[in-house]
Design a protein around this motif. Structure first.
Motif, PDB file in Angstrom:
ATOM      1  N   THR A  10       0.838  -1.184   0.000  1.00 35.16           N
ATOM      2  CA  THR A  10       0.000   0.000   0.000  1.00 35.16           C
ATOM      3  C   THR A  10       0.880   1.244   0.000  1.00 35.16           C
ATOM      4  OG1 THR A  10      -0.095  -0.037   2.415  1.00 35.16           O
ATOM      5  CG2 THR A  10      -1.861  -1.161   1.232  1.00 35.16           C
ATOM      6  N   ALA A  11       0.307   2.350  -0.445  1.00 28.03           N
ATOM      7  CA  ALA A  11       1.056   3.601  -0.467  1.00 28.03           C
ATOM      8  C   ALA A  11       1.513   3.955   0.947  1.00 28.03           C
ATOM      9  CB  ALA A  11       0.180   4.712  -1.031  1.00 28.03           C
ATOM     10  N   ARG A  12       2.731   4.469   1.066  1.00 26.77           N
ATOM     11  CA  ARG A  12       3.287   4.788   2.384  1.00 26.77           C
ATOM     12  C   ARG A  12       2.904   6.210   2.769  1.00 26.77           C
ATOM     13  NH1 ARG A  12       9.457   2.884   1.886  1.00 26.77           N
ATOM     14  NH2 ARG A  12       9.201   3.900  -0.143  1.00 26.77           N
ATOM     15  N   LEU A  13       1.707   6.355   3.298  1.00 32.04           N
ATOM     16  CA  LEU A  13       1.234   7.650   3.737  1.00 32.04           C
ATOM     17  C   LEU A  13       1.949   8.068   5.014  1.00 32.04           C
ATOM     18  CD1 LEU A  13      -2.631   7.135   3.287  1.00 32.04           C
ATOM     19  CD2 LEU A  13      -1.002   8.057   1.635  1.00 32.04           C
ATOM     20  N   THR A  14       1.961   9.369   5.266  1.00 26.08           N
ATOM     21  CA  THR A  14       2.446   9.810   6.566  1.00 26.08           C
ATOM     22  C   THR A  14       1.490   9.321   7.643  1.00 26.08           C
ATOM     23  OG1 THR A  14       1.181  11.875   6.583  1.00 26.08           O
ATOM     24  CG2 THR A  14       3.348  11.918   5.495  1.00 26.08           C
ATOM     25  N   ALA A  15       1.979   9.270   8.862  1.00 22.87           N
ATOM     26  CA  ALA A  15       1.127   8.825   9.969  1.00 22.87           C
ATOM     27  C   ALA A  15      -0.097   9.723  10.106  1.00 22.87           C
ATOM     28  CB  ALA A  15       1.932   8.809  11.267  1.00 22.87           C
ATOM     29  N   LEU A  16       0.099  11.042   9.886  1.00 19.56           N
ATOM     30  CA  LEU A  16      -1.027  11.961   9.983  1.00 19.56           C
ATOM     31  C   LEU A  16      -2.048  11.669   8.895  1.00 19.56           C
ATOM     32  CD1 LEU A  16      -2.536  14.420  11.033  1.00 19.56           C
ATOM     33  CD2 LEU A  16      -1.008  15.870   9.660  1.00 19.56           C
ATOM     34  N   ALA A  17      -1.595  11.542   7.650  1.00 17.54           N
ATOM     35  CA  ALA A  17      -2.528  11.276   6.551  1.00 17.54           C
ATOM     36  C   ALA A  17      -3.248   9.948   6.744  1.00 17.54           C
ATOM     37  CB  ALA A  17      -1.783  11.291   5.221  1.00 17.54           C
ATOM     38  N   ALA A  18      -2.524   8.945   7.212  1.00 17.55           N
ATOM     39  CA  ALA A  18      -3.134   7.638   7.429  1.00 17.55           C
ATOM     40  C   ALA A  18      -4.202   7.671   8.511  1.00 17.55           C
ATOM     41  CB  ALA A  18      -2.052   6.620   7.795  1.00 17.55           C
ATOM     42  N   SER A  19      -4.110   8.635   9.420  1.00 22.56           N
ATOM     43  CA  SER A  19      -5.080   8.712  10.512  1.00 22.56           C
ATOM     44  C   SER A  19      -6.361   9.425  10.118  1.00 22.56           C
ATOM     45  CB  SER A  19      -4.457   9.443  11.709  1.00 22.56           C
ATOM     46  OG  SER A  19      -4.329  10.838  11.449  1.00 22.56           O
ATOM     47  N   LEU A  20      -6.379  10.073   8.949  1.00 24.26           N
ATOM     48  CA  LEU A  20      -7.527  10.876   8.551  1.00 24.26           C
ATOM     49  C   LEU A  20      -8.563  10.033   7.812  1.00 24.26           C
ATOM     50  CD1 LEU A  20      -5.595  13.978   7.164  1.00 24.26           C
ATOM     51  CD2 LEU A  20      -6.718  13.776   9.391  1.00 24.26           C
ATOM     52  N   PRO A  21      -9.844  10.366   7.956  1.00 25.68           N
ATOM     53  CA  PRO A  21     -10.868   9.657   7.183  1.00 25.68           C
ATOM     54  C   PRO A  21     -10.809  10.056   5.719  1.00 25.68           C
ATOM     55  CG  PRO A  21     -11.853  11.481   8.400  1.00 25.68           C
ATOM     56  CD  PRO A  21     -10.418  11.394   8.852  1.00 25.68           C
ATOM     57  N   ALA A  22     -11.108   9.123   4.840  1.00 24.10           N
ATOM     58  CA  ALA A  22     -11.135   9.418   3.403  1.00 24.10           C
ATOM     59  C   ALA A  22     -12.510   9.990   3.066  1.00 24.10           C
ATOM     60  CB  ALA A  22     -10.847   8.164   2.595  1.00 24.10           C
ATOM     61  N   SER A  23     -12.703  11.240   3.388  1.00 23.17           N
ATOM     62  CA  SER A  23     -14.006  11.862   3.205  1.00 23.17           C
ATOM     63  C   SER A  23     -13.818  13.320   2.815  1.00 23.17           C
ATOM     64  CB  SER A  23     -14.838  11.777   4.491  1.00 23.17           C
ATOM     65  OG  SER A  23     -14.204  12.477   5.542  1.00 23.17           O
ATOM     66  N   VAL A  24     -14.907  13.927   2.365  1.00 22.44           N
ATOM     67  CA  VAL A  24     -14.912  15.351   2.054  1.00 22.44           C
ATOM     68  C   VAL A  24     -15.972  15.996   2.934  1.00 22.44           C
ATOM     69  CG1 VAL A  24     -14.103  15.066  -0.308  1.00 22.44           C
ATOM     70  CG2 VAL A  24     -16.544  14.995   0.169  1.00 22.44           C
ATOM     71  N   PRO A  25     -15.838  17.300   3.210  1.00 18.53           N
ATOM     72  CA  PRO A  25     -16.800  17.934   4.114  1.00 18.53           C
ATOM     73  C   PRO A  25     -18.242  17.898   3.615  1.00 18.53           C
ATOM     74  CG  PRO A  25     -14.826  19.277   3.894  1.00 18.53           C
ATOM     75  CD  PRO A  25     -14.717  18.193   2.882  1.00 18.53           C
ATOM     76  N   PHE A  26     -18.436  17.939   2.305  1.00 17.47           N
ATOM     77  CA  PHE A  26     -19.788  17.964   1.762  1.00 17.47           C
ATOM     78  C   PHE A  26     -19.943  16.898   0.681  1.00 17.47           C
ATOM     79  CE2 PHE A  26     -18.984  22.421   2.992  1.00 17.47           C
ATOM     80  CZ  PHE A  26     -20.027  22.595   3.898  1.00 17.47           C
ATOM     81  N   VAL A  27     -21.105  16.253   0.657  1.00 11.74           N
ATOM     82  CA  VAL A  27     -21.447  15.355  -0.438  1.00 11.74           C
ATOM     83  C   VAL A  27     -22.137  16.196  -1.502  1.00 11.74           C
ATOM     84  CG1 VAL A  27     -22.757  13.331  -1.148  1.00 11.74           C
ATOM     85  CG2 VAL A  27     -21.697  13.402   1.123  1.00 11.74           C
ATOM     86  N   GLY A  28     -21.542  16.254  -2.682  1.00  7.24           N
ATOM     87  CA  GLY A  28     -22.042  17.132  -3.726  1.00  7.24           C
ATOM     88  C   GLY A  28     -23.365  16.666  -4.304  1.00  7.24           C
ATOM     89  N   PRO A  29     -24.124  17.586  -4.889  1.00  5.28           N
ATOM     90  CA  PRO A  29     -25.397  17.195  -5.501  1.00  5.28           C
ATOM     91  C   PRO A  29     -25.211  16.216  -6.652  1.00  5.28           C
ATOM     92  CG  PRO A  29     -24.815  19.462  -6.060  1.00  5.28           C
ATOM     93  CD  PRO A  29     -23.870  19.028  -4.989  1.00  5.28           C
ATOM     94  N   GLU A  30     -24.092  16.329  -7.358  1.00  5.48           N
ATOM     95  CA  GLU A  30     -23.852  15.377  -8.454  1.00  5.48           C
ATOM     96  C   GLU A  30     -23.722  13.955  -7.919  1.00  5.48           C
ATOM     97  OE1 GLU A  30     -22.564  19.450  -9.560  1.00  5.48           O
ATOM     98  OE2 GLU A  30     -22.074  18.126  -7.876  1.00  5.48           O
ATOM     99  N   THR A  31     -23.033  13.802  -6.778  1.00  7.65           N
ATOM    100  CA  THR A  31     -22.908  12.480  -6.153  1.00  7.65           C
ATOM    101  C   THR A  31     -24.281  11.940  -5.781  1.00  7.65           C
ATOM    102  OG1 THR A  31     -20.748  13.086  -5.257  1.00  7.65           O
ATOM    103  CG2 THR A  31     -21.855  11.210  -4.246  1.00  7.65           C
ATOM    104  N   GLN A  32     -25.117  12.809  -5.231  1.00  9.02           N
ATOM    105  CA  GLN A  32     -26.459  12.375  -4.838  1.00  9.02           C
ATOM    106  C   GLN A  32     -27.316  12.040  -6.052  1.00  9.02           C
ATOM    107  OE1 GLN A  32     -28.346  14.748  -1.698  1.00  9.02           O
ATOM    108  NE2 GLN A  32     -26.386  15.744  -1.298  1.00  9.02           N
ATOM    109  N   GLU A  33     -27.146  12.791  -7.117  1.00  4.59           N
ATOM    110  CA  GLU A  33     -27.909  12.485  -8.331  1.00  4.59           C
ATOM    111  C   GLU A  33     -27.507  11.131  -8.907  1.00  4.59           C
ATOM    112  OE1 GLU A  33     -29.000  16.887 -10.134  1.00  4.59           O
ATOM    113  OE2 GLU A  33     -27.031  16.016 -10.581  1.00  4.59           O
TER     114      GLU A  33
END
Length: 378
Positions: A10-33
């Motif tokens: 797997t990609a060798r992320l930094t410890a900080l990056a590896a601890s973060l959720p793979a998400s964005v603050p908002f789910v866009g309307p296109e995703t919902q459509e």
């Protein structure tokens, strides 16, 4: 001879990056459509200006499109000069970026090291929190007071934690509420040594008198964020700017994406800024739309909160679970809307100002969504 490993690593992320959720603050309307397999009938969730950009801006962007083979000016000199003239400040007091979101990322990167305290409001604009987490800052959040961010509580928390950076949106997203310029100035004056207030003024073009403090470019304790995404109707072009003391503004050149604001966006923003008539037209349309949203809410037995923005928070009268059910009902019936994330503000849904046809759809489906939510709640 080099041999491939037996299994893919797997990609060798930094410890900080590896601890973060793979998400964005908002789910866009296109995703919902895509998820619902149909387009929305009314797009009223992202606080975009459905009234569109100035025709002059559209023409300027069309003309600039032929030169899209060239990078945009990395200094955005013409745009910065126009912004400076508009506000009566020097170009050295202005930097531009990919909307306020991009500027927030640069600001946090400049000011927040891993472990540093940062102060914001619980339930305020989540993209700021996203950047704080991404650079390893420690968020401390003060609750809202009377459905508005609380400058006094933010100040007390900043003093207690020794925060490097304090965030306040005025007018506020997601509630549409506001605090007076005097309250903001008191917050700035009381900040602990070395701290900076990030004053997010994305909705300043809709604010009533007495909300936006006078500009003081000699004040090193505050940086003001503005955008072309709301009143100017250029959300898709991604152009925002910051106003501040020249030394802090110059620091952005250390970390910003120098080609982040494209040539077409720069041209559109310059033309939009010059078209005061179109801005007045949009303000009038927004005021009319907010009045109608309030009437639609009242007809459904709900209450619209006062708003100094281009959206309205509607109190659904119960708790967050009920409001989420109402929101689901709207989405299922073709209306894209959003809601606050944190109690007690999550008792509300948030509806952007729309055209008459958009609000016709809202008037049709809001009672249906409410009835379905009440039925499921028992």
């Amino acid at each position: 001879m080099w041999k491939a490993p037996a299994s893919k690593a797997t990609a060798r992320l930094t410890a900080l990056a590896a601890s973060l959720p793979a998400s964005v603050p908002f789910v866009g309307p296109e995703t919902q459509e895509r998820a619902r397999g149909a387009a929305f009938r009314a797009r009223l969730g992202a606080n975009e200006s459905v009234f569109g950009p100035s025709p002059r801006a559209v023409a300027a962007m069309a003309e600039a499109a032929a030169g899209a083979w060239m990078y945009g000016d990395p200094e955005a000199w013409e745009l910065r000069t126009a912004i400076a003239a508009h506000h009566g400040v020097a170009p050295a007091n202005v930097t531009v970026g990919e909307g306020i979101d991009g500027l927030l990322g640069c600001l946090v990167r400049l000011m927040v090291a891993p472990g540093d305290a940062v102060v914001t409001s619980l339930g305020a604009y989540p993209t700021f929190d996203y950047h704080v987490a991404g650079f390893g800052g420690v968020r401390h959040a003060a609750p809202y007071r009377d459905d508005a961010e609380d400058p006094q509580a933010l100040l007390a928390l900043a003093r207690r934690t020794g925060a490097r950076l304090v965030y306040l949106a005025n007018p506020d997203n997601p509630m549409g509420s506001w605090r007076s310029a005097a309250e903001v100035q008191t917050l700035v004056a009381g900040l602990p040594e070395g701290a900076v207030l990030c004053l997010d003024e994305a909705y300043a073009d809709f604010a009533p008198a007495g909300v936006v403090p006078p500009l003081d470019m000699a004040e090193p304790r505050v940086i003001r964020m503005r955008t072309f995404s709301k009143a100017h109707g250029l959300a898709g072009a991604r152009v925002g700017y910051a106003l501040g003391e020249a030394g802090l503004i110059a620091a952005f050149d250390r970390v910003r994406n120098h080609f982040g604001v494209n040539r077409i966006g720069q041209a559109g923003a310059i033309a939009a800024l010059a078209d005061a008539g179109w801005l007045g037209h949009v303000r009038a349309e927004v005021a009319a739309a907010k009045a109608r949203i309030g009437a639609i809410a009242a007809a459904a037995g709900l209450m619209a909160l006062p708003s100094a923005t281009n959206f309205v928070a509607i109190d659904c009268g119960r708790d967050g679970d009920f409001a989420r059910a109402v929101l689901r009902g709207l989405v299922e019936r073709g209306v894209f809307a959003r809601m606050p994330f944190v109690a007690p503000q999550d008792r509300c849904i948030r509806v952007s100002a729309g055209r008459p046809a958009d609000l016709d759809v809202l008037a049709e489906v809001l009672p249906q969504a409410l009835a379905a939510a009440r039925l499921s709640a028992g």
